[in-house]
Design an enzyme around this catalytic site. Sequence first.
Site, PDB file in Angstrom:
ATOM      1  CG  ASP A  73      -1.903   1.082   1.336  1.00  0.00           C
ATOM      2  OD1 ASP A  73      -2.135   1.748   0.303  1.00  0.00           O
ATOM      3  OD2 ASP A  73      -2.461   1.309   2.431  1.00  0.00           O
ATOM      4  CB  CYS A 116      -5.936  -1.203  -1.156  1.00  0.00           C
ATOM      5  SG  CYS A 116      -4.656  -0.040  -0.653  1.00  0.00           S
ATOM      6  NE  ARG A 119     -12.934  -2.136  -1.788  1.00  0.00           N
ATOM      7  CZ  ARG A 119     -12.790  -0.830  -1.495  1.00  0.00           C
ATOM      8  NH1 ARG A 119     -11.884  -0.110  -2.109  1.00  0.00           N
ATOM      9  NH2 ARG A 119     -13.521  -0.250  -0.567  1.00  0.00           N
TER      10      ARG A 119
HETATM   11  N1  NVA Z   1      -3.624   3.462   3.390  1.00  0.00           N
HETATM   12  C1  NVA Z   1      -4.277   4.141   2.300  1.00  0.00           C
HETATM   13  C2  NVA Z   1      -5.375   3.306   1.740  1.00  0.00           C
HETATM   14  C3  NVA Z   1      -6.079   3.904   0.551  1.00  0.00           C
HETATM   15  C4  NVA Z   1      -7.168   3.041   0.023  1.00  0.00           C
HETATM   16  C5  NVA Z   1      -4.810   5.467   2.788  1.00  0.00           C
HETATM   17  O1  NVA Z   1      -5.439   5.512   3.869  1.00  0.00           O
HETATM   18  O2  NVA Z   1      -4.597   6.483   2.127  1.00  0.00           O
HETATM   19  N1   CP Z   2      -8.836   1.106  -2.285  1.00  0.00           N
HETATM   20  C1   CP Z   2      -9.607   2.191  -2.089  1.00  0.00           C
HETATM   21  O1   CP Z   2     -10.225   2.345  -1.043  1.00  0.00           O
HETATM   22  O2   CP Z   2      -9.643   3.036  -3.138  1.00  0.00           O
HETATM   23  P1   CP Z   2     -10.311   4.486  -3.129  1.00  0.00           P
HETATM   24  O3   CP Z   2      -9.491   5.341  -2.198  1.00  0.00           O
HETATM   25  O4   CP Z   2     -10.241   4.928  -4.553  1.00  0.00           O
HETATM   26  O5   CP Z   2     -11.712   4.353  -2.637  1.00  0.00           O
END
Ligand code: NVA
Ligand code: CP
Length: 342
Positions: free
Chosen positions: A242, A283, A328
């Site tokens: 991530d 993700c 998702r």
């Molecule tokens: N760890 C990331 C996940 C985004 C889907 C965030 O919180 O920005």
């Molecule tokens: N993975 C995820 O939550 O993507 P978004 O931030 O685009 O919703």
Amino acid sequence: MYEYAFSKGGCRMVDLRGRDFLKLLDFTPKEIEHLLKVAATLKKQKHSHVSHKYLKGKQVALIFEKDSTRTRCSFEAGAVDLGMHATYIGPTGSQLGKKETIADTARVLCRMYDGIEYRGFDQTIVEDLAKYSSVPVWNGLTNEFHPTQMLADVMTVKEEFGRLKGITLCFCGDARNNVGNSLMVVCSKLGMNFVCAAPKDLFPKEELVKTCEEICKKTGGSIRLETDIMKATKDADVLYTDVWVSMGEPMELWESRIKLLKPYQVNKAVMENASKKAIFLHCLPSFHNIDTTIGKEIYEKFGITEMEVTDEVFESSHSRVFEEAENRMHTIKAVMLETLKK
Ligand code: NVA
Ligand code: CP
């Protein structure tokens, strides 16, 4: 129509009607598996253009205090597929936070809507929203957890390997962020082996590790925290990473995070160290090139063209990131359906 479509898929003993979906710690393995089965049925129906408007006439409110592509679109498109209407409430344009508290917002929205999604900051905010709402509240990402993401992730793993128990998933990077925490929880719940490859400072919090270790005693899962990425990823079935700085964290953190996390990048050598049939998950969104505003900015400041994953791995035959992104929607639909159905 609903009972007919799902009689073979889901578990009849599981009843999630009226439940909030705030974090996976609140759910039993059976309940999580049930949601995955419902999602698989909904996916088949969507792919074969079978109408599935099981929640016709209902309405949902989607609160986003942080940006989103996948989560927002999954809730919006999913709501329409299920016969519902969705109202998007963005970071600006509503009274939330500035002139109105979460408690008051919850008590207003639950009189107009059948379900409320919240993406934002502290987990306590979504928990509060749920406390004051008489309709189900779904967590679309907080600083601590990202539970709807987990359903899509394990659905993708199951589609690949046909099972979850005994599968080893290694998360490389900022293992105490919302995604790292949640992966450790879902792996524990489903009897999977969770490995984290991270510097000690970015290991998940001890308390959560202990909670997950207790869960593993019952499910047969396991938890291993490693600082050596090659030890951690050796023969793993799934490599996951991530972003190094999450939404809501200050831009100034980039410099120190790059230093800390560069050794934990998922590159060709790391991917080849995993099992031959290993898949790569993320993700998303991902910094695998410099074709974005932030990607460019980071390149200009620090001279790096790829961050948590190389473009080579991201675009490789191991990558299932777009299957994961599609899932998702199917899994979010399963959550809405199972908590809102009559
Ligand atoms: N760890 C990331 C996940 C985004 C889907 C965030 O919180 O920005
Ligand atoms: N993975 C995820 O939550 O993507 P978004 O931030 O685009 O919703």
